[in-house]
Design a protein around this motif. Structure first.
Motif, PDB file in Angstrom:
ATOM      1  N   ALA A  53       1.822   0.590   8.644  1.00  0.00           N
ATOM      2  CA  ALA A  53       0.749  -0.167   7.988  1.00  0.00           C
ATOM      3  C   ALA A  53       1.238  -1.578   7.680  1.00  0.00           C
ATOM      4  O   ALA A  53       2.414  -1.789   7.372  1.00  0.00           O
ATOM      5  N   ALA A  54       0.308  -2.532   7.748  1.00  0.00           N
ATOM      6  CA  ALA A  54       0.641  -3.915   7.396  1.00  0.00           C
ATOM      7  C   ALA A  54       0.797  -4.028   5.888  1.00  0.00           C
ATOM      8  O   ALA A  54       0.095  -3.353   5.127  1.00  0.00           O
ATOM      9  N   LEU A  55       1.725  -4.868   5.455  1.00  0.00           N
ATOM     10  CA  LEU A  55       1.888  -5.113   4.018  1.00  0.00           C
ATOM     11  C   LEU A  55       0.638  -5.807   3.487  1.00  0.00           C
ATOM     12  O   LEU A  55       0.164  -6.783   4.075  1.00  0.00           O
ATOM     13  N   PRO A  56       0.074  -5.329   2.382  1.00  0.00           N
ATOM     14  CA  PRO A  56      -1.098  -6.010   1.814  1.00  0.00           C
ATOM     15  C   PRO A  56      -0.691  -7.335   1.172  1.00  0.00           C
ATOM     16  O   PRO A  56       0.463  -7.528   0.791  1.00  0.00           O
ATOM     17  N   GLN A  57      -1.644  -8.221   1.066  1.00  0.00           N
ATOM     18  CA  GLN A  57      -1.413  -9.536   0.460  1.00  0.00           C
ATOM     19  C   GLN A  57      -1.349  -9.413  -1.060  1.00  0.00           C
ATOM     20  O   GLN A  57      -1.907  -8.478  -1.641  1.00  0.00           O
ATOM     21  N   LEU A  58      -0.723 -10.375  -1.705  1.00  0.00           N
ATOM     22  CA  LEU A  58      -0.712 -10.468  -3.156  1.00  0.00           C
ATOM     23  C   LEU A  58      -2.154 -10.576  -3.652  1.00  0.00           C
ATOM     24  O   LEU A  58      -2.972 -11.266  -3.041  1.00  0.00           O
ATOM     25  N   ASN A  59      -2.514  -9.861  -4.714  1.00  0.00           N
ATOM     26  CA  ASN A  59      -3.852  -9.807  -5.320  1.00  0.00           C
ATOM     27  C   ASN A  59      -4.884  -9.043  -4.492  1.00  0.00           C
ATOM     28  O   ASN A  59      -6.069  -9.057  -4.821  1.00  0.00           O
ATOM     29  N   ALA A  60      -4.439  -8.366  -3.431  1.00  0.00           N
ATOM     30  CA  ALA A  60      -5.365  -7.541  -2.647  1.00  0.00           C
ATOM     31  C   ALA A  60      -5.698  -6.278  -3.439  1.00  0.00           C
ATOM     32  O   ALA A  60      -4.916  -5.810  -4.267  1.00  0.00           O
ATOM     33  N   VAL A  61      -6.872  -5.721  -3.173  1.00  0.00           N
ATOM     34  CA  VAL A  61      -7.257  -4.431  -3.749  1.00  0.00           C
ATOM     35  C   VAL A  61      -6.846  -3.367  -2.743  1.00  0.00           C
ATOM     36  O   VAL A  61      -7.189  -3.448  -1.561  1.00  0.00           O
ATOM     37  N   VAL A  62      -6.085  -2.365  -3.214  1.00  0.00           N
ATOM     38  CA  VAL A  62      -5.610  -1.303  -2.335  1.00  0.00           C
ATOM     39  C   VAL A  62      -6.014   0.059  -2.888  1.00  0.00           C
ATOM     40  O   VAL A  62      -6.172   0.228  -4.093  1.00  0.00           O
ATOM     41  N   GLU A  63      -6.196   1.005  -1.989  1.00  0.00           N
ATOM     42  CA  GLU A  63      -6.538   2.379  -2.355  1.00  0.00           C
ATOM     43  C   GLU A  63      -5.259   3.214  -2.320  1.00  0.00           C
ATOM     44  O   GLU A  63      -4.512   3.186  -1.345  1.00  0.00           O
ATOM     45  N   ILE A  64      -5.040   3.960  -3.409  1.00  0.00           N
ATOM     46  CA  ILE A  64      -3.834   4.760  -3.554  1.00  0.00           C
ATOM     47  C   ILE A  64      -4.227   6.197  -3.890  1.00  0.00           C
ATOM     48  O   ILE A  64      -5.072   6.428  -4.752  1.00  0.00           O
TER      49      ILE A  64
END
Length: 162
Positions: free
Chosen positions: A103-114
Motif C-alpha cells: 500500500a502507498a503511504l498516506p499523506q499527512l492529514n489524510a483520513v484513513v480507515e483502520i
C-alpha cells in the motif's frame, strides 16, 4: 484453583452453545457485553495447543471495529501516527498503525480507515490494521465518539479493563 489466591481469575468457565440458535444468542450476548470474540470448536475434537485460526477443528472469531482517523505524523518504517477529534474540538493521539508494503503511504492529514479490536481508555488502538485512505469524508468527521473501547470487567476488581 479457586483456593489458590495466585490462580484466582486465571481461569474462567465459559458458556457452551451447541445449537445454531444457541450459538447466535451467545455471540449476540458476548458482543453486547463488549467481549473480544469467541472460538468455535468441534465438540468431538481433542484439545490442540496453538492458535485456533491456524486451521483444524477450531475457528477464532474476533469482533473487530473500524474507524476513520487522521494521519498526524509519518513515522519511520512505514508507520503513521493517528488522531481523532474530541467532542470539545481537540485533536488527540490514538496510536500508530503500520502501512503494509503493498500500500502507498498516506499523506499527512489524510483520513484513513483502520480496523482494530478495541481501544484502551486514554490509550491507543489494539491490533490496528490499515485498510486505506478515505476520500469520502472530511477530517472533522473523525470523532472520538466512533471508538470502541476495551470492555470493563466488573466482576474482577471492580472496573478493571479485561
Amino acid at each position: 484453583y479457586a483456593r489458590i489466591p495466585a490462580l484466582r481469575g486465571a481461569m474462567r468457565l465459559v458458556p457452551l452453545a451447541v445449537t445454531t440458535e444457541g450459538k447466535r444468542a451467545l455471540v449476540s450476548r458476548v458482543r453486547a457485553d463488549g467481549g473480544e470474540g469467541g472460538v468455535f470448536k468441534r465438540l468431538d475434537a481433542p484439545y490442540t495447543a496453538g492458535r485456533p485460526n491456524s486451521g483444524g477443528p477450531q475457528l477464532k472469531y474476533k469482533f473487530y471495529a473500524t474507524g476513520s482517523f487522521i494521519v498526524s505524523r509519518i513515522n519511520q518504517r512505514r508507520s503513521v501516527a493517528l488522531e481523532v477529534m474530541s467532542a470539545r474540538g481537540i485533536w488527540r493521539p490514538i496510536g500508530n498503525v503500520t502501512i503494509p508494503p503493498n500500500a502507498a503511504l498516506p499523506q499527512l492529514n489524510a483520513v484513513v480507515e483502520i480496523r482494530y479490536l478495541y481501544c484502551y481508555k486514554g490509550g491507543s488502538l489494539y491490533q490496528p490494521t490499515y485498510l486505506g485512505v478515505r476520500d469520502d469524508i472530511v477530517p472533522e468527521e473523525c470523532l472520538d465518539s466512533q471508538i470502541k473501547f476495551k470492555a470493563v470487567d466488573e466482576e474482577e476488581g471492580g472496573g478493571e479493563e479485561r
